[in-house]
Design an enzyme around this catalytic site. Sequence first.
Site, PDB file in Angstrom:
ATOM      1  N   ASP A  52       1.000  -2.003  -6.837  1.00  0.00           N
ATOM      2  CA  ASP A  52      -0.935  -2.316  -7.035  1.00  0.00           C
ATOM      3  C   ASP A  52      -1.762  -1.155  -7.656  1.00  0.00           C
ATOM      4  O   ASP A  52      -2.724  -1.363  -7.737  1.00  0.00           O
ATOM      5  CB  ASP A  52      -1.186  -2.787  -5.929  1.00  0.00           C
ATOM      6  N   PRO A 360       7.937   1.707  -1.806  1.00  0.00           N
ATOM      7  CA  PRO A 360       6.337   1.408  -2.852  1.00  0.00           C
ATOM      8  C   PRO A 360       4.153   1.770  -1.963  1.00  0.00           C
ATOM      9  O   PRO A 360       3.814   1.599  -3.046  1.00  0.00           O
ATOM     10  CB  PRO A 360       6.247   0.401  -2.775  1.00  0.00           C
TER      11      PRO A 360
END
Lengths: 733, 733
Positions: A52, A360
């Site tokens: 994202d 991440p």
Amino acid sequence: MAGSDIPESNCDVLIVGAGPAGLMSATWMARCGIKARIVDKRGTKIFSGQADGLQCRSLEIFDSFGFADRVWKESNHMIEVSCINPGPDGRIRRSDRVPDTIPGVSRFQQVVLHQGRIERFFLDHLKKYSDITVERGVLPESLDIDASKIEDNDAYPITVKLRHLTDEEAMPAQSKSSDIADGLFRSNLAADDTDDLIRKSTGNEGNAEIVHAKYMIGCDGAHSWTRRQLGYEMQGEATDYIWGVLDIIPITNFPDIRMRCAIHSANSGSVMVIPRENGLVRLYIQLSEIRPDASGRADRSKITPDVIMKAAQKTMSPYKITYEYCDWWTAYQIGQRVGTNFDAHQRVFLAGDAVHTHSPKAGQGMNVSMQDAFNLGWKIGLVVNGVSPRSILKTYQSERRRIAQDLIAFDHRFSRLFSGRPAKDVTDEAGVSMEEFKAAFVKGNQFASGLSVDYGASMLVAKPGDSAEQGDGTDVGVAGAATNGSSARKVVGKQELATNIPLGMRFQSFQVVNQAGARPYPFQYWLMSDGRFRIVLFAGNMADEKQKERVRKFCAELEKPGSVIRRYTPPDRAIDSVIEILTLHSAKRVDVELLVDFPTILHPFDEKRGWDYDKVFVDDESYHEGFGDAYKNYGVDKERGCVVVVRPDQYVGYIGELEDVEDLEAYFAGVMIKDNAGLARTKVNRNVRETPSASMLDAAKAYTLDGPPPETNGGATEADGPASGSGAAVGTQ
Amino acid sequence: MAGSDIPESNCDVLIVGAGPAGLMSATWMARCGIKARIVDKRGTKIFSGQADGLQCRSLEIFDSFGFADRVWKESNHMIEVSCINPGPDGRIRRSDRVPDTIPGVSRFQQVVLHQGRIERFFLDHLKKYSDITVERGVLPESLDIDASKIEDNDAYPITVKLRHLTDEEAMPAQSKSSDIADGLFRSNLAADDTDDLIRKSTGNEGNAEIVHAKYMIGCDGAHSWTRRQLGYEMQGEATDYIWGVLDIIPITNFPDIRMRCAIHSANSGSVMVIPRENGLVRLYIQLSEIRPDASGRADRSKITPDVIMKAAQKTMSPYKITYEYCDWWTAYQIGQRVGTNFDAHQRVFLAGDAVHTHSPKAGQGMNVSMQDAFNLGWKIGLVVNGVSPRSILKTYQSERRRIAQDLIAFDHRFSRLFSGRPAKDVTDEAGVSMEEFKAAFVKGNQFASGLSVDYGASMLVAKPGDSAEQGDGTDVGVAGAATNGSSARKVVGKQELATNIPLGMRFQSFQVVNQAGARPYPFQYWLMSDGRFRIVLFAGNMADEKQKERVRKFCAELEKPGSVIRRYTPPDRAIDSVIEILTLHSAKRVDVELLVDFPTILHPFDEKRGWDYDKVFVDDESYHEGFGDAYKNYGVDKERGCVVVVRPDQYVGYIGELEDVEDLEAYFAGVMIKDNAGLARTKVNRNVRETPSASMLDAAKAYTLDGPPPETNGGATEADGPASGSGAAVGTQ
């Protein structure tokens, strides 16, 4: 090798995997007019979760294709980071606020928006600019490279057998532990299912086809099938740290839930808070109680949203947090690995997770993956189109493997600091110093902007030093590269002429004003990703006759038949279709006239569309958006200017004086093929222009350059000779 | 009245005409959740030409619906105006440069984009927010209003017979004189074809239907069929001036072709140059050689693109201009007219060209038409939804007819000055003074921004003075309006508390920063068009205990059961669904905490979504976009603040002290209906929120307000009591 009844076909570029790296690759193919196919083993695109975070640099890249505005509008903008640490009483509290994006580095700031939307914008863009569509439920089964054809530009040395799956085969099994969409099947906690898929679909030859390709890009993720066929290794290792991820709409009294937060609790693990679009918040939560087994892999059946939420509640105590709505969740085990090779014979390339995996939490994965493909795509495009020699393809590994190595080193350090327990005091050597963590975090923010990327010396970057040393060791110097018997030689750009336009880094954006229409633009807006190199002419003070004469001489060189512009542009194509010239001058806008003061080649004429009004800009005040002060910000002398070459990906390749035409020619000789009759398909999309005939050009020059000079008070305008137009009859189009 | 076999149906609002005014009307209906239909006699939308200029105010309105970004991206931005006049030698030259939009008046500037794209954005928006679609090839044949039902809120007093045309009937005949798309069939030089269409389709009763409507809006253009049924006149007259319009990609040596230019030639007429998107330029060209005949109408068969181009070439000589591509063309005769009435019984309304016609050159037509509908739509929406009394509908004519009268007066003067021959010297009384023209042009720019609109005193605008005098004479005072037996009385807002938030004008935008997430926004971004009134609480210095106490008291008044908020909000609806409170405070962001320092009602709690983080803003520095200095710019005291009411269309209705709760109540009593159980459909779209239960609210307050105060160094954060959440199980949505 194909059965007689299996269909066979050729394509220039085959892309395997339609995640962000694959879609970025396809986007370049669309913009360069390349015949490409993109396949993905999954039957549908993703709709929630996954990556994202988007760096400033990724937004700049999206803007160069024309869709950053969609991301900017829908995303949550990350403004401030809260560092939350235990106080002396062991209770967590806010210890620092730092800006999430360093002010001034870009006209964009880091934002968050889920990967499914990003993929949607790519797909819409592909549809607008090409007939490339993602072929879903299709996966490769075998790969052969014919080594004898590797150096033949017209050959298709790659043969791939593709399988078309049924809808059912192409649908991944969701976790059984909850009804919420989860990403476990893509996580490194799950085994890869590619071989399984191939095995199941084999035997039914009706679903197979053979593709012969010139180039292939494997964007097929951490378990990359393409990488395995090439036999390349991933170097590095997994850690014991297991993290869970929840995308929820939180119900909480935690005060900073709409800030990005790095929370270290005294003894209950760490949480990263990422506020998202539509009221969502992503939590990265350390799962201290789940450990890998003897095989080094954690039991994913033990991980549920409830387990992850409870861990978060423990870390964030005494604040309360719960939720009614969970959008997506997953879990992963931290590991850092880099591929040994990024290409095979400069024919098959690997990009994204296929060559680097890491945590991440720093929001790097999707960005670095897309930027791999952004570095590679135009190079393949120009080679296929016959504009550039195959030798430039070596710079992909040289430039990107080095970035991946840097990324993994950063991630290794950052993950350790974030997953560790905070030190109780300076004597607590097993604990992590919160000062050290903050310093790493701030450094990480610089790295995470994507703007610190600095490519080493190569045929594409005219800077001093050893190219092997500055890259990953690959030989990308000019000597090895100049295969086309041209005047290529190692050129070193004059960095001192543009002190804030670093060679090897991306061309920064400052506001400039259009000379013809007075509209202000970020200069980068015009460095669009359409496969063209650009010469940015800092023309200096065009109100000064001596400087104007220097500009005239420079343009006269470019106008010559064998010039750097004409040599690489096929005669039947527009003069700006391979190399575009953008001009930025520093006189007052009202003191010069586009048609009178600027040589024709700086604003080319077209029989159907007249003059080009979108190539000459001025560093001057705007009415509504202030003053960009671009010369000062770029570190360029306002009187004398300079010449800068910008690569198709906005990285700076060369800097020189207006008189250094030989250096300019030598630079292009290293990266372009002379008389490239093969050039046929490069698409210039944002401002398509046709080539004027020679006679029209002469006529055009006649009424521009030979007219009387403008009055110097900037007031009255003057007509200047006969018009070129033939009083053409009313036409339609 | 209907034949037994003709289908009959009811709808709340019937809109006739799907141009900009009709689409704006439909957009409000979509956003207010109203059952509406919109019909248009043409079979297709337009694809080129027509109106193109968009004022700052129109862009602000588009932004309030959420699609200004699409216009901003595709349009050409108008930055500078060149005044081109004959010099002493009679030859044209640039005499002045002036900014096209006055700097600082809006965050947008005037832009140009053809009407077809604007209509596309409206259509996309309608699709996103409703199931309203334009029914094309449908036109009304008869209109009846049942006067006995006019005051009955639940009745359908309007009966309209509609005809569904065949595709062929619905396609307008293009001019035969060229292959290029032209707008002559819509021009005032062409006879209207409505009666013809009705005549042709009559007799086939299979294509008819009967619609019963509560309200009807006639947006059916200058020849308005609706207006003719009502028997209303247009007052004013046509002039002899005939103008042609060409949308071309020019091939020219005219230096300022990418600027807006007003060109007066000595003896060869006038031309207005409007640079457009995609390299197009629109030319408005005076056709001096074509004169109206005895009937006052010009022979349109004599007008072709060639004739128009030749006239332009004459005016622009000695510069040369021609073209290869013409996108669209038309011609028109200047006339200025205003309708005598804008509504019938506040049941049937007229908007746009149906009630005002004028010259297109000032770029006003599409804007004023859309703004008519923007003024009207929410009023009808709130009345149909039972939120507001029918009496507010009178303000449509009062507010908009006055604007139309002002527009026509301006256009009359401007057209005369632009169509006239320049004066040779001061003694040349038949000529037009270029100084006078420039002064009119600059004044016109103010007018043309759309930002000078200043609605008079009425029940909707609490300002001093006589409402009939300040409007068009219609009685819109509170006394006449308060039909619902409430506590309504004439209120006069305290303009001195917010010296740059003028009562009756639109609420200007300055940058503010979100308290919870630190993101900067133009404050106007949050004044979205969803049918809600807003109380903007300028909370002042929230770091000061005395001021905080004032804010607490004000909020306690709003929390009370019979408060101005609760009285008009049905108990089963979210507390912010009829009136939303937005807060802007002036303390430093880091010195206050949203959950601790701000009363619950300023950031309502929801069981499913937690706290609302998008209602409290601060006038503070941002990291990346500077400082809005909003309190200073709004002219509001930074310590004490004030309370402002903003209408659903962003116009300012009321200003008072935090203690003036009775005035606030009286204002709303004049425009809202108490206990409006009928409210069922108003859609709050950008940030939908559900109503929390009373017990949840109590729990929420408990952990927010009763916790310990934050440390004043702005550093550490504190937990403050038990969480409200019940540890809910993982849910899906």
